[in-house]
Design a protein around this motif. Structure first.
Motif, mmCIF file in Angstrom:
data_model
loop_
_atom_site.group_PDB
_atom_site.id
_atom_site.type_symbol
_atom_site.label_atom_id
_atom_site.label_comp_id
_atom_site.label_asym_id
_atom_site.label_seq_id
_atom_site.Cartn_x
_atom_site.Cartn_y
_atom_site.Cartn_z
ATOM 1 N N ALA A 29 23.715 -29.451 -49.270
ATOM 2 C CA ALA A 29 24.531 -28.033 -49.408
ATOM 3 C C ALA A 29 23.638 -26.830 -49.254
ATOM 4 C CB ALA A 29 24.885 -27.982 -51.234
ATOM 5 N N PRO A 30 22.237 -26.639 -49.465
ATOM 6 C CA PRO A 30 21.509 -25.682 -48.986
ATOM 7 C C PRO A 30 21.593 -25.250 -47.517
ATOM 8 C CG PRO A 30 20.378 -26.867 -50.530
ATOM 9 C CD PRO A 30 21.413 -27.698 -50.124
ATOM 10 N N PHE A 31 21.832 -26.186 -46.665
ATOM 11 C CA PHE A 31 21.883 -26.020 -45.232
ATOM 12 C C PHE A 31 23.206 -24.993 -45.009
ATOM 13 C CE2 PHE A 31 19.357 -29.835 -45.550
ATOM 14 C CZ PHE A 31 18.163 -29.181 -44.665
ATOM 15 N N PHE A 32 24.052 -24.910 -45.958
ATOM 16 C CA PHE A 32 25.180 -24.031 -45.618
ATOM 17 C C PHE A 32 25.260 -22.805 -46.125
ATOM 18 C CE2 PHE A 32 26.536 -28.748 -44.815
ATOM 19 C CZ PHE A 32 27.095 -28.656 -43.477
ATOM 20 N N VAL A 33 24.264 -22.465 -47.134
ATOM 21 C CA VAL A 33 24.236 -21.309 -47.651
ATOM 22 C C VAL A 33 23.407 -20.357 -46.662
ATOM 23 C CG1 VAL A 33 23.310 -19.945 -49.720
ATOM 24 C CG2 VAL A 33 24.433 -22.410 -50.012
ATOM 25 N N THR A 34 23.754 -19.148 -46.360
ATOM 26 C CA THR A 34 23.176 -18.181 -45.605
ATOM 27 C C THR A 34 21.796 -17.703 -46.263
ATOM 28 O OG1 THR A 34 23.364 -16.227 -44.258
ATOM 29 C CG2 THR A 34 24.609 -16.489 -46.137
ATOM 30 N N SER A 35 20.822 -16.951 -45.568
ATOM 31 C CA SER A 35 19.887 -16.245 -46.322
ATOM 32 C C SER A 35 20.523 -15.027 -46.848
ATOM 33 C CB SER A 35 18.973 -15.885 -45.185
ATOM 34 O OG SER A 35 18.247 -17.151 -44.753
ATOM 35 N N THR A 36 19.697 -14.546 -47.851
ATOM 36 C CA THR A 36 20.045 -13.427 -48.692
ATOM 37 C C THR A 36 19.979 -12.128 -47.791
ATOM 38 O OG1 THR A 36 17.863 -13.022 -49.554
ATOM 39 C CG2 THR A 36 19.527 -14.200 -50.951
ATOM 40 N N PRO A 37 20.981 -11.347 -47.826
ATOM 41 C CA PRO A 37 20.955 -10.090 -47.003
ATOM 42 C C PRO A 37 19.659 -9.162 -47.320
ATOM 43 C CG PRO A 37 22.741 -10.034 -48.233
ATOM 44 C CD PRO A 37 22.246 -11.214 -48.818
ATOM 45 N N MET A 38 18.988 -9.442 -48.391
ATOM 46 C CA MET A 38 17.599 -8.630 -48.664
ATOM 47 C C MET A 38 16.659 -9.244 -47.876
ATOM 48 S SD MET A 38 15.842 -7.657 -52.227
ATOM 49 C CE MET A 38 17.523 -6.649 -52.871
ATOM 50 N N TRP A 39 16.416 -10.496 -47.736
ATOM 51 C CA TRP A 39 15.371 -11.242 -47.131
ATOM 52 C C TRP A 39 15.824 -11.049 -45.494
ATOM 53 C CZ3 TRP A 39 15.426 -14.924 -43.089
ATOM 54 C CH2 TRP A 39 14.249 -15.613 -42.919
ATOM 55 N N LEU A 40 17.052 -10.956 -45.029
ATOM 56 C CA LEU A 40 17.329 -10.704 -43.572
ATOM 57 C C LEU A 40 17.144 -9.410 -43.089
ATOM 58 C CD1 LEU A 40 20.793 -12.496 -43.557
ATOM 59 C CD2 LEU A 40 18.581 -13.153 -42.160
ATOM 60 N N ARG A 41 17.099 -8.330 -44.239
ATOM 61 C CA ARG A 41 16.750 -6.944 -43.749
ATOM 62 C C ARG A 41 15.253 -6.711 -43.843
ATOM 63 N NH1 ARG A 41 21.705 -5.479 -46.470
ATOM 64 N NH2 ARG A 41 22.974 -4.672 -44.931
ATOM 65 N N SER A 42 14.503 -7.579 -44.324
ATOM 66 C CA SER A 42 13.222 -7.442 -44.471
ATOM 67 C C SER A 42 12.458 -7.837 -43.261
ATOM 68 C CB SER A 42 12.555 -8.103 -45.763
ATOM 69 O OG SER A 42 12.582 -9.514 -45.596
ATOM 70 N N ARG A 43 13.407 -8.799 -42.564
ATOM 71 C CA ARG A 43 13.055 -9.260 -41.108
ATOM 72 C C ARG A 43 13.533 -8.569 -40.021
ATOM 73 N NH1 ARG A 43 10.612 -11.462 -44.764
ATOM 74 N NH2 ARG A 43 9.870 -13.368 -44.894
ATOM 75 N N LYS A 44 14.138 -7.479 -40.273
ATOM 76 C CA LYS A 44 14.846 -6.391 -39.296
ATOM 77 C C LYS A 44 16.173 -7.011 -38.764
ATOM 78 C CE LYS A 44 11.581 -3.262 -39.453
ATOM 79 N NZ LYS A 44 11.684 -2.965 -41.051
ATOM 80 N N ARG A 45 16.638 -7.984 -39.493
ATOM 81 C CA ARG A 45 18.006 -8.733 -38.858
ATOM 82 C C ARG A 45 19.109 -8.219 -39.642
ATOM 83 N NH1 ARG A 45 15.622 -14.678 -39.539
ATOM 84 N NH2 ARG A 45 17.872 -15.233 -39.311
ATOM 85 N N GLU A 46 19.692 -6.956 -39.323
ATOM 86 C CA GLU A 46 20.490 -6.174 -39.837
ATOM 87 C C GLU A 46 21.934 -6.649 -39.557
ATOM 88 O OE1 GLU A 46 20.418 -3.501 -41.730
ATOM 89 O OE2 GLU A 46 18.467 -3.532 -41.565
ATOM 90 N N GLU A 47 22.341 -7.214 -38.610
ATOM 91 C CA GLU A 47 23.671 -7.811 -38.327
ATOM 92 C C GLU A 47 23.879 -9.132 -38.896
ATOM 93 O OE1 GLU A 47 27.298 -8.101 -37.140
ATOM 94 O OE2 GLU A 47 26.079 -6.169 -36.504
ATOM 95 N N GLU A 48 22.861 -9.892 -39.170
ATOM 96 C CA GLU A 48 22.851 -11.153 -39.893
ATOM 97 C C GLU A 48 23.047 -10.584 -41.472
ATOM 98 O OE1 GLU A 48 20.278 -14.466 -38.686
ATOM 99 O OE2 GLU A 48 19.616 -13.220 -37.239
#
Length: 152
Positions: A29-48
């Motif tokens: 199940a965890p493989f189908f859950v996306t990363s959190t928006p806050m974590w993605l933004r901290s990595r400069k991945r705005e679109e994701e």
């Protein structure tokens, strides 16, 4: 508690088949859950991050792509902290942190110590021994109630 309830309701082979399925689901199940928006933004991945917000069900405003729901009371403080710390995240990640440095940080050893203390208290209290042998004790004492039902 789950194993006791399932053991009271089903044959032991059915219970033995249920747990591997539950473990497999919990692993996959965890493989189908996306990363959190806050974590993605901290990595400069705005679109994701925007796609993750849609995946989590945040309603987006059509004009500025900001969530229309009001932020939680402490969200402003968290965001201020993240933007302040965000500039140092790259510097910390670029340095070669030792493998043991990760495990000796307070965010790792404090929860581990708390979990270990909880485990020791459970084992020292004798609750699991009592629960494990209660069915046999009730059977040997010829109690009229089913031992598994009484344990539940």
């Amino acid at each position: 508690m789950t194993s006791a309830i399932l053991g009271a309701l089903f044959h032991w082979r059915t219970v033995a088949a249920v747990y591997p399925v539950m473990c497999a689901i919990g692993f996959i199940a965890p493989f189908f859950v996306t990363s959190t928006p806050m974590w993605l933004r901290s990595r400069k991945r705005e679109e994701e991050a925007r796609l993750a917000e849609k995946w989590f069900g945040f309603q987006l405003n059509r004009t500025d792509d900001l969530p229309t729901l009001p932020p939680p009371p402490c969200a402003a403080a968290v965001m201020a902290t993240l933007t302040r710390v965000d500039s140092t995240v790259g510097a910390i990640m670029d340095t070669n942190v030792s493998c043991w440095g990760t495990y000796t940080s307070p965010t790792v050893w404090k929860p581990t110590l708390a979990s270990l203390a909880f485990f020791c208290c459970q084992q020292a209290s004798g609750f699991y021994v009592l629960l494990f042998y209660s069915v046999d004790v009730m059977r040997d004492c010829r109690v009229s109630i089913d031992g598994m039902t009484a344990a539940v």
